[in-house]
Write a protein that holds these residues in place. Structure first.
Motif, PDB file in Angstrom:
ATOM      1  N   GLY A  13       0.747  -1.228   0.086  1.00 34.14           N
ATOM      2  CA  GLY A  13       0.070  -0.014   0.050  1.00 34.14           C
ATOM      3  C   GLY A  13       0.598   1.360  -0.093  1.00 34.14           C
ATOM      4  N   SER A  14       1.923   1.340   0.637  1.00 31.98           N
ATOM      5  CA  SER A  14       2.719   2.529   0.579  1.00 31.98           C
ATOM      6  C   SER A  14       3.398   2.692  -0.697  1.00 31.98           C
ATOM      7  CB  SER A  14       3.957   2.238   1.855  1.00 31.98           C
ATOM      8  OG  SER A  14       4.731   1.520   1.322  1.00 31.98           O
ATOM      9  N   HIS A 121       3.290   4.899   7.358  1.00 35.65           N
ATOM     10  CA  HIS A 121       2.238   3.904   6.652  1.00 35.65           C
ATOM     11  C   HIS A 121       1.667   2.816   7.622  1.00 35.65           C
ATOM     12  CE1 HIS A 121       1.744   5.582   2.724  1.00 35.65           C
ATOM     13  NE2 HIS A 121       3.143   6.187   2.581  1.00 35.65           N
ATOM     14  N   ASN A 174      -5.106   8.161   3.367  1.00 32.85           N
ATOM     15  CA  ASN A 174      -4.837   7.789   1.926  1.00 32.85           C
ATOM     16  C   ASN A 174      -6.268   8.080   1.148  1.00 32.85           C
ATOM     17  OD1 ASN A 174      -2.375   6.486   2.356  1.00 32.85           O
ATOM     18  ND2 ASN A 174      -3.271   4.563   2.889  1.00 32.85           N
ATOM     19  N   ASN A 207      -0.865  -8.770   0.606  1.00 30.29           N
ATOM     20  CA  ASN A 207       0.503  -9.211   0.087  1.00 30.29           C
ATOM     21  C   ASN A 207       0.693 -10.828   0.699  1.00 30.29           C
ATOM     22  OD1 ASN A 207       1.035  -8.433   2.744  1.00 30.29           O
ATOM     23  ND2 ASN A 207       2.141  -6.674   2.248  1.00 30.29           N
ATOM     24  N   LYS A 212      -2.038 -10.441   7.500  1.00 34.19           N
ATOM     25  CA  LYS A 212      -3.340 -10.521   6.782  1.00 34.19           C
ATOM     26  C   LYS A 212      -4.277 -11.418   7.030  1.00 34.19           C
ATOM     27  CE  LYS A 212      -1.708  -6.694   4.635  1.00 34.19           C
ATOM     28  NZ  LYS A 212      -2.290  -5.515   4.622  1.00 34.19           N
ATOM     29  N   GLU A 283      -4.466  -2.920  10.443  1.00 33.96           N
ATOM     30  CA  GLU A 283      -4.375  -2.088   9.224  1.00 33.96           C
ATOM     31  C   GLU A 283      -3.961  -0.718   9.821  1.00 33.96           C
ATOM     32  OE1 GLU A 283      -3.807  -3.010   6.140  1.00 33.96           O
ATOM     33  OE2 GLU A 283      -4.329  -4.971   6.366  1.00 33.96           O
ATOM     34  N   SER A 284      -3.119  -0.127   9.300  1.00 35.20           N
ATOM     35  CA  SER A 284      -3.164   1.329   9.771  1.00 35.20           C
ATOM     36  C   SER A 284      -4.285   2.150   9.066  1.00 35.20           C
ATOM     37  CB  SER A 284      -1.744   2.044   9.417  1.00 35.20           C
ATOM     38  OG  SER A 284      -1.948   2.013   8.150  1.00 35.20           O
ATOM     39  N   GLY A 286      -5.687   0.247   5.509  1.00 30.75           N
ATOM     40  CA  GLY A 286      -6.439  -0.551   4.774  1.00 30.75           C
ATOM     41  C   GLY A 286      -6.851  -0.035   3.281  1.00 30.75           C
ATOM     42  N   LEU A 287      -5.924   0.302   2.595  1.00 24.85           N
ATOM     43  CA  LEU A 287      -6.103   0.971   1.330  1.00 24.85           C
ATOM     44  C   LEU A 287      -6.717   0.126   0.415  1.00 24.85           C
ATOM     45  CD1 LEU A 287      -5.378   3.258  -0.886  1.00 24.85           C
ATOM     46  CD2 LEU A 287      -3.244   2.009  -1.358  1.00 24.85           C
TER      47      LEU A 287
HETATM   48  O1  GMT Z   1       0.067  -3.779   4.450  1.00 26.43           O
HETATM   49  C1  GMT Z   1       1.082  -4.190   4.077  1.00 26.43           C
HETATM   50  O2  GMT Z   1       1.573  -5.144   4.571  1.00 26.43           O
HETATM   51  C2  GMT Z   1       1.783  -3.304   3.262  1.00 26.43           C
HETATM   52  C3  GMT Z   1       2.004  -1.962   3.974  1.00 26.43           C
HETATM   53  C4  GMT Z   1       2.792  -1.051   3.126  1.00 26.43           C
HETATM   54  O3  GMT Z   1       3.500  -0.062   3.911  1.00 26.43           O
HETATM   55  O4  GMT Z   1       2.762  -0.914   1.999  1.00 26.43           O
HETATM   56  O5  GMT Z   1       0.559  -1.242   4.183  1.00 26.43           O
HETATM   57  C5  GMT Z   1       0.358  -0.146   5.028  1.00 26.43           C
HETATM   58  O6  GMT Z   1       0.381   0.965   4.350  1.00 26.43           O
HETATM   59  C6  GMT Z   1      -0.838   1.266   3.461  1.00 26.43           C
HETATM   60  C7  GMT Z   1      -0.995   2.220   2.765  1.00 26.43           C
HETATM   61  O7  GMT Z   1      -0.655   3.401   3.768  1.00 26.43           O
HETATM   62  C8  GMT Z   1      -2.116   0.815   4.428  1.00 26.43           C
HETATM   63  O8  GMT Z   1      -3.374   0.937   3.906  1.00 26.43           O
HETATM   64  C9  GMT Z   1      -2.115  -0.541   5.120  1.00 26.43           C
HETATM   65  O9  GMT Z   1      -3.067  -0.540   5.901  1.00 26.43           O
HETATM   66  C10 GMT Z   1      -0.615  -0.676   5.755  1.00 26.43           C
HETATM   67  N1  GMT Z   1      -0.574  -2.112   6.467  1.00 26.43           N
HETATM   68  C11 GMT Z   1      -0.749  -2.111   7.756  1.00 26.43           C
HETATM   69  O10 GMT Z   1      -0.766  -1.414   8.584  1.00 26.43           O
HETATM   70  C12 GMT Z   1      -0.618  -3.536   8.169  1.00 26.43           C
END
Ligand code: GMT
Length: 376
Positions: A13-14, A121, A174, A207, A212, A283-284, A286-287
């Motif tokens: 997502g980041s 993120h 986001n 991922n 997840k 999930e911070s 949940g994009l």
């Molecule tokens: O979810 C992941 O494992 C990937 C991670 C990333 O850094 O790419 O996602 C995080 O950032 C996203 C974009 O801001 C958020 O939407 C996801 O919720 C966040 N994942 C977690 O917090 C587990």
């Protein structure tokens, strides 16, 4: 403005947010330079406004771990100098914020002042960053960024709980380019290829990392398909994929579960979907859920992290406690049971994404960059 963007170029997502932001900034007339080890997966074109600079890692047998931060910060210095960038926007604190701090110091020696915006993120704070191995460096990098943003209120709170943060973290949600999902729905959606007319389609995209809980996805679907004719699409790759496939086989539902691997055509796949399953440990934001909502899909998720800020209980879908597979299955069935209820949830989900439209969020980032200019 001339902006450098540093991110992970993968399906996470980041990286997706960073890439979509960069492309939107370029569309709006800014000059954007991506600095990362591969061309970001969603970066599908380059132009005089949109550049990509690869960070090259020299493999040297002496090192068990190749020093990526050194190569990254050196590249940042090179690109900032050559293209006269004014702001570096780094997505994901580890190691990007740390490398940006080093680049900033090296540039100062040359009389060049660059501002650093760090966007947190999630896993850079919750799962990885707060571990004693990284905590000191992550805290330092956050406190030494010029502006720090977090993608949800929950992530801001969690960051302040886990670290000794001395600056105000701005929450910038986001965002989504809603148009992309409208076009996919109108032009590309060939639902019949995947399900019979009487079947519902459930989807999961991630991922496939332990956070997840993809086995919960399979367990939820197992309960749903007992009552509602349906199919499950599993999109993504990762370490837990095999476990999920084995479980689907063990439960006798492998013919109803399609593992489609990674895709850059998320909008086209989501247009098939009725309900999106996201039973994550945390999930911070949940994009993936937001993307599903933009494609008019109801959400069944846990109530962890920032998910309640995205998925509204009883309106866009339902929230359940972590691991409560029975509740998530019951909620999914209640949404899928009749066309009227399903359409109401789907429409609510779609409507709710308006507040996360890129049209609203892009100016917020532009103002942040401008505020950096003012303070130069
Ligand atoms: O979810 C992941 O494992 C990937 C991670 C990333 O850094 O790419 O996602 C995080 O950032 C996203 C974009 O801001 C958020 O939407 C996801 O919720 C966040 N994942 C977690 O917090 C587990």
């Amino acid at each position: 403005m001339k902006i450098g963007i540093v991110c992970y170029p993968t399906f996470g997502g980041s990286g997706v947010v960073a890439t979509e932001l960069g492309m939107a900034l370029a569309d709006n007339g800014h000059e954007v330079h991506f600095i990362t080890y591969n061309q970001p997966v969603r970066l599908d074109f380059l132009s005089h406004k949109l550049h990509f600079h690869r960070v090259i890692i020299e493999e040297y047998p002496l090192f068990q771990y190749q020093p990526y931060e050194l190569a990254l910060s050196s590249k940042m210095v090179e690109v900032v100098e050559k293209y006269q960038l004014e702001v570096l926007h780094v997505h994901y604190a580890i190691p990007h914020a740390y490398a940006a701090f080093m680049a900033k110091q090296m540039l100062l020696e040359k009389g060049i002042h660059i501002k650093v915006v760090t966007t947190l993120h999630g896993t850079d704070i919750t799962l990885v960053g707060s571990h004693p191995t990284y905590k000191t460096a992550v805290e330092f990098s956050i406190n030494n960024s010029d502006v720090v943003t977090a993608v949800s209120n929950n992530l801001k709170q969690t960051t302040n709980q886990l670290f000794n943060i001395k600056k105000d973290i701005k929450v910038v949600y986001n965002f989504i380019d809603i148009e992309k999902y409208n076009i996919a729905e109108e032009q590309e959606c060939k639902r019949d290829a995947l399900a019979k007319p009487n079947e519902r389609i459930l989807t999961h995209i991630s991922n496939f990392r332990p956070v997840k809980r993809v086995e919960d996805v399979i367990k939820i679907f197992y309960e749903v398909q007992k009552e509602i004719p349906s199919k499950l699409l599993m999109i993504g790759e990762g370490p837990e994929r095999e476990k999920a496939e084995v479980l689907a086989k063990k439960l006798g539902i492998k013919d109803k579960v399609f593992f489609l691997g990674n895709s850059t055509e998320i909008a086209k796949i989501l247009c098939y979907s009725d309900v999106f399953l996201l039973p994550s440990q945390t999930e911070s934001f949940g994009l993936a859920a937001l993307e599903a909502m933009a494609a008019k899909t109801a959400i069944i998720s846990t109530n962890t992290g920032g998910l309640p800020e995205v998925n509204i209980h009883g309106e866009t879908g339902y929230l359940s406690n972590l691991g409560d597979v029975a509740d998530m299955a019951k909620n999914a069935i209640s949404i899928l049971k009749d066309d009227v209820t399903l359409e109401r949830f789907k429409q609510n989900a779609k409507d709710h994404t308006k507040r996360f439209s890129i049209k609203n969020i892009l100016p917020v980032y532009e103002d942040i960059y401008k505020s950096c200019y003012k303070n130069k």
